[in-house]
Design a protein around this motif. Structure first.
Motif, PDB file in Angstrom:
ATOM      1  N   ILE A   2      69.601  34.149 -16.802  1.00 20.57           N
ATOM      2  CA  ILE A   2      70.064  34.718 -16.048  1.00 20.57           C
ATOM      3  C   ILE A   2      68.133  34.838 -16.267  1.00 20.57           C
ATOM      4  CG2 ILE A   2      70.732  36.745 -16.451  1.00 20.57           C
ATOM      5  CD1 ILE A   2      70.756  37.749 -14.019  1.00 20.57           C
ATOM      6  N   ARG A   3      67.311  34.890 -15.218  1.00 21.31           N
ATOM      7  CA  ARG A   3      66.428  35.482 -15.351  1.00 21.31           C
ATOM      8  C   ARG A   3      66.324  36.551 -15.597  1.00 21.31           C
ATOM      9  NH1 ARG A   3      61.319  36.442 -13.563  1.00 21.31           N
ATOM     10  NH2 ARG A   3      59.585  34.988 -13.013  1.00 21.31           N
ATOM     11  N   LYS A   4      65.432  36.839 -16.873  1.00 19.37           N
ATOM     12  CA  LYS A   4      64.830  38.671 -17.438  1.00 19.37           C
ATOM     13  C   LYS A   4      64.352  39.521 -16.561  1.00 19.37           C
ATOM     14  CE  LYS A   4      62.746  40.259 -21.200  1.00 19.37           C
ATOM     15  NZ  LYS A   4      61.545  41.184 -19.861  1.00 19.37           N
ATOM     16  N   VAL A 101      69.630  46.668 -15.720  1.00 18.82           N
ATOM     17  CA  VAL A 101      68.529  46.988 -15.647  1.00 18.82           C
ATOM     18  C   VAL A 101      67.100  45.856 -15.131  1.00 18.82           C
ATOM     19  CG1 VAL A 101      66.298  48.633 -15.905  1.00 18.82           C
ATOM     20  CG2 VAL A 101      68.183  49.769 -16.093  1.00 18.82           C
ATOM     21  N   ALA A 102      66.562  45.113 -14.325  1.00 19.11           N
ATOM     22  CA  ALA A 102      65.612  44.554 -14.033  1.00 19.11           C
ATOM     23  C   ALA A 102      64.378  45.233 -13.678  1.00 19.11           C
ATOM     24  CB  ALA A 102      65.878  43.389 -13.285  1.00 19.11           C
ATOM     25  N   TYR A 103      63.044  44.742 -14.229  1.00 17.52           N
ATOM     26  CA  TYR A 103      61.933  44.929 -14.050  1.00 17.52           C
ATOM     27  C   TYR A 103      61.072  43.603 -12.945  1.00 17.52           C
ATOM     28  CZ  TYR A 103      63.205  47.526 -17.431  1.00 17.52           C
ATOM     29  OH  TYR A 103      63.326  48.507 -18.091  1.00 17.52           O
ATOM     30  N   LEU A 104      59.988  44.243 -11.675  1.00 21.89           N
ATOM     31  CA  LEU A 104      59.676  43.701 -11.275  1.00 21.89           C
ATOM     32  C   LEU A 104      58.463  42.764 -11.799  1.00 21.89           C
ATOM     33  CD1 LEU A 104      58.208  42.850  -8.050  1.00 21.89           C
ATOM     34  CD2 LEU A 104      56.912  45.010  -8.910  1.00 21.89           C
ATOM     35  N   VAL A 111      63.123  48.132 -11.210  1.00 21.76           N
ATOM     36  CA  VAL A 111      63.487  47.658  -9.378  1.00 21.76           C
ATOM     37  C   VAL A 111      64.734  47.244  -9.123  1.00 21.76           C
ATOM     38  CG1 VAL A 111      60.932  46.476  -9.175  1.00 21.76           C
ATOM     39  CG2 VAL A 111      62.828  45.317  -9.489  1.00 21.76           C
ATOM     40  N   PHE A 112      65.252  47.816  -7.708  1.00 27.72           N
ATOM     41  CA  PHE A 112      66.548  46.807  -6.938  1.00 27.72           C
ATOM     42  C   PHE A 112      66.340  45.150  -7.151  1.00 27.72           C
ATOM     43  CE2 PHE A 112      66.256  50.314  -4.064  1.00 27.72           C
ATOM     44  CZ  PHE A 112      66.099  52.186  -4.755  1.00 27.72           C
ATOM     45  N   TRP A 113      67.675  44.883  -7.459  1.00 29.09           N
ATOM     46  CA  TRP A 113      67.449  43.944  -7.429  1.00 29.09           C
ATOM     47  C   TRP A 113      68.768  43.119  -6.300  1.00 29.09           C
ATOM     48  CZ3 TRP A 113      71.107  40.441 -11.015  1.00 29.09           C
ATOM     49  CH2 TRP A 113      71.611  41.752 -11.598  1.00 29.09           C
ATOM     50  N   GLY A 114      68.616  42.111  -5.500  1.00 32.85           N
ATOM     51  CA  GLY A 114      69.533  41.516  -5.191  1.00 32.85           C
ATOM     52  C   GLY A 114      71.582  40.950  -5.350  1.00 32.85           C
ATOM     53  N   LEU A 115      71.808  41.051  -4.701  1.00 34.52           N
ATOM     54  CA  LEU A 115      73.160  40.277  -4.795  1.00 34.52           C
ATOM     55  C   LEU A 115      73.328  39.609  -4.044  1.00 34.52           C
ATOM     56  CD1 LEU A 115      75.315  43.382  -7.034  1.00 34.52           C
ATOM     57  CD2 LEU A 115      73.845  41.558  -8.876  1.00 34.52           C
ATOM     58  N   PHE A 144      65.994  43.261  -2.002  1.00 39.36           N
ATOM     59  CA  PHE A 144      66.763  42.299  -2.742  1.00 39.36           C
ATOM     60  C   PHE A 144      65.617  41.385  -3.556  1.00 39.36           C
ATOM     61  CE2 PHE A 144      69.045  44.269   1.336  1.00 39.36           C
ATOM     62  CZ  PHE A 144      70.489  44.345   0.387  1.00 39.36           C
ATOM     63  N   ALA A 145      65.020  42.829  -4.713  1.00 36.39           N
ATOM     64  CA  ALA A 145      64.740  41.124  -5.884  1.00 36.39           C
ATOM     65  C   ALA A 145      65.627  40.319  -5.878  1.00 36.39           C
ATOM     66  CB  ALA A 145      63.389  42.513  -6.676  1.00 36.39           C
ATOM     67  N   ALA A 146      64.439  39.255  -6.025  1.00 34.11           N
ATOM     68  CA  ALA A 146      65.740  37.704  -6.724  1.00 34.11           C
ATOM     69  C   ALA A 146      65.732  37.524  -8.012  1.00 34.11           C
ATOM     70  CB  ALA A 146      64.975  36.407  -6.305  1.00 34.11           C
ATOM     71  N   ARG A 147      66.531  37.816  -8.566  1.00 33.45           N
ATOM     72  CA  ARG A 147      66.945  37.454 -10.585  1.00 33.45           C
ATOM     73  C   ARG A 147      67.324  36.274 -10.108  1.00 33.45           C
ATOM     74  NH1 ARG A 147      69.270  41.855 -14.888  1.00 33.45           N
ATOM     75  NH2 ARG A 147      68.176  40.703 -16.511  1.00 33.45           N
ATOM     76  N   PRO A 148      67.047  35.163 -10.171  1.00 41.01           N
ATOM     77  CA  PRO A 148      68.042  33.620 -10.354  1.00 41.01           C
ATOM     78  C   PRO A 148      68.824  33.878 -11.721  1.00 41.01           C
ATOM     79  CG  PRO A 148      66.134  33.350  -9.619  1.00 41.01           C
ATOM     80  CD  PRO A 148      65.937  34.894 -10.793  1.00 41.01           C
ATOM     81  N   ALA A 149      69.981  33.520 -11.362  1.00 41.52           N
ATOM     82  CA  ALA A 149      70.714  32.580 -12.658  1.00 41.52           C
ATOM     83  C   ALA A 149      70.896  30.791 -12.124  1.00 41.52           C
ATOM     84  CB  ALA A 149      72.027  33.696 -12.447  1.00 41.52           C
ATOM     85  N   PHE A 150      70.871  30.136 -13.313  1.00 36.84           N
ATOM     86  CA  PHE A 150      70.773  29.161 -13.364  1.00 36.84           C
ATOM     87  C   PHE A 150      71.787  28.494 -14.692  1.00 36.84           C
ATOM     88  CE2 PHE A 150      67.058  30.549 -14.532  1.00 36.84           C
ATOM     89  CZ  PHE A 150      66.752  29.646 -16.050  1.00 36.84           C
ATOM     90  N   ASN A 151      71.289  26.889 -14.191  1.00 39.36           N
ATOM     91  CA  ASN A 151      72.519  26.137 -15.777  1.00 39.36           C
ATOM     92  C   ASN A 151      71.798  25.499 -16.391  1.00 39.36           C
ATOM     93  OD1 ASN A 151      74.581  28.196 -16.582  1.00 39.36           O
ATOM     94  ND2 ASN A 151      76.317  27.072 -15.220  1.00 39.36           N
ATOM     95  N   LEU A 152      71.866  25.278 -17.441  1.00 42.08           N
ATOM     96  CA  LEU A 152      70.640  23.892 -17.823  1.00 42.08           C
ATOM     97  C   LEU A 152      71.379  23.152 -18.354  1.00 42.08           C
ATOM     98  CD1 LEU A 152      67.352  26.272 -19.254  1.00 42.08           C
ATOM     99  CD2 LEU A 152      67.381  24.514 -16.772  1.00 42.08           C
ATOM    100  N   LEU A 153      70.969  21.930 -18.416  1.00 42.90           N
ATOM    101  CA  LEU A 153      71.491  20.897 -19.602  1.00 42.90           C
ATOM    102  C   LEU A 153      72.130  21.308 -20.647  1.00 42.90           C
ATOM    103  CD1 LEU A 153      69.651  17.696 -18.465  1.00 42.90           C
ATOM    104  CD2 LEU A 153      72.214  17.614 -17.333  1.00 42.90           C
ATOM    105  N   SER A 154      72.972  20.985 -21.063  1.00 42.63           N
ATOM    106  CA  SER A 154      73.093  21.754 -23.013  1.00 42.63           C
ATOM    107  C   SER A 154      72.465  20.678 -23.796  1.00 42.63           C
ATOM    108  CB  SER A 154      74.613  20.984 -23.191  1.00 42.63           C
ATOM    109  OG  SER A 154      75.060  19.678 -22.664  1.00 42.63           O
ATOM    110  N   SER A 155      71.656  19.280 -23.373  1.00 41.34           N
ATOM    111  CA  SER A 155      70.934  18.672 -24.504  1.00 41.34           C
ATOM    112  C   SER A 155      69.254  19.024 -23.988  1.00 41.34           C
ATOM    113  CB  SER A 155      70.854  17.200 -24.020  1.00 41.34           C
ATOM    114  OG  SER A 155      70.700  17.204 -22.411  1.00 41.34           O
TER     115      SER A 155
END
Length: 191
Positions: A2-4, A101-104, A111-115, A144-155
């Protein structure tokens, strides 16, 4: 992963639709899945994995759907807060309000961040308040500030320890030719 920090502040959805708080196709969905990945180095983008996420239909309907996304907003369930529907499973990282808690982007401003979770009425969606608690807001409000989650290749090769910001550093990718990645104005780039 997840993005910090948050990426940008936005409304959940920018235009009127019949199903206002449906995540699929919303402004928040588009930012997390399409816009945010473009800020990453090309090698990192190539390591992003399409991931199935469980999403409530919205519009007062709890029916669950599975979407495939490279980047996505988390749900109430995933951040350990009780919402209208159960979407996904808890991320163990979110053990208390402080962890939510997340920061701009790269600042000390909480800031508030969106679910992605819809509220029980079709004009409201959930977000995490600047103190890490849950609230709902009209989908047109910029809560709804964006705080994206994502997956990366395990390699990929990641550092064993965190940097000064508490983040791990990508040291190499399968598509890369080696080299350390570091943040430059909030963007991970090869150094």
């Amino acid at each position: 992963m997840i993005r910090k920090d948050t990426y940008t502040t936005t409304a959940f959805i920018a235009a009127s639709t019949n199903n206002l708080n449906a995540y699929m196709g919303s402004t928040l969905d588009n930012i997390c899945d399409c816009v945010f990945p473009q800020r990453l180095d090309q090698d990192i983008q190539s390591c992003m994995v399409n991931t199935p996420i469980v999403v409530a239909q919205g519009g007062g309907v709890k029916t669950l759907h599975t979407l495939q996304r490279r980047g996505w907003a988390l749900s109430c369930t995933e951040v350990g807060l009780s919402g209208y529907a159960t979407e996904g499973t808890l991320f163990s990282y979110f053990s208390d309000n402080e962890k939510r808690v997340a920061y701009l982007d790269e600042t000390t401003v909480a800031v508030f961040w969106g679910l992605r979770s819809p509220y029980s009425d079709s004009g409201t969606a959930y977000y995490v308040r600047a103190v890490g608690t849950l609230n709902g807001s009209n989908v047109y409000n910029p809560s709804f500030a964006a705080r994206p989650a994502f997956n990366l290749l395990s390699s990929i090769v990641v550092s064993n320890t965190t940097d000064a910001d508490g983040c791990y550093t990508v040291e190499d990718t399968p598509a890369g030719a080696g080299g350390l990645y570091a943040k430059n104005n909030g963007v991970w780039v090869r150094v």
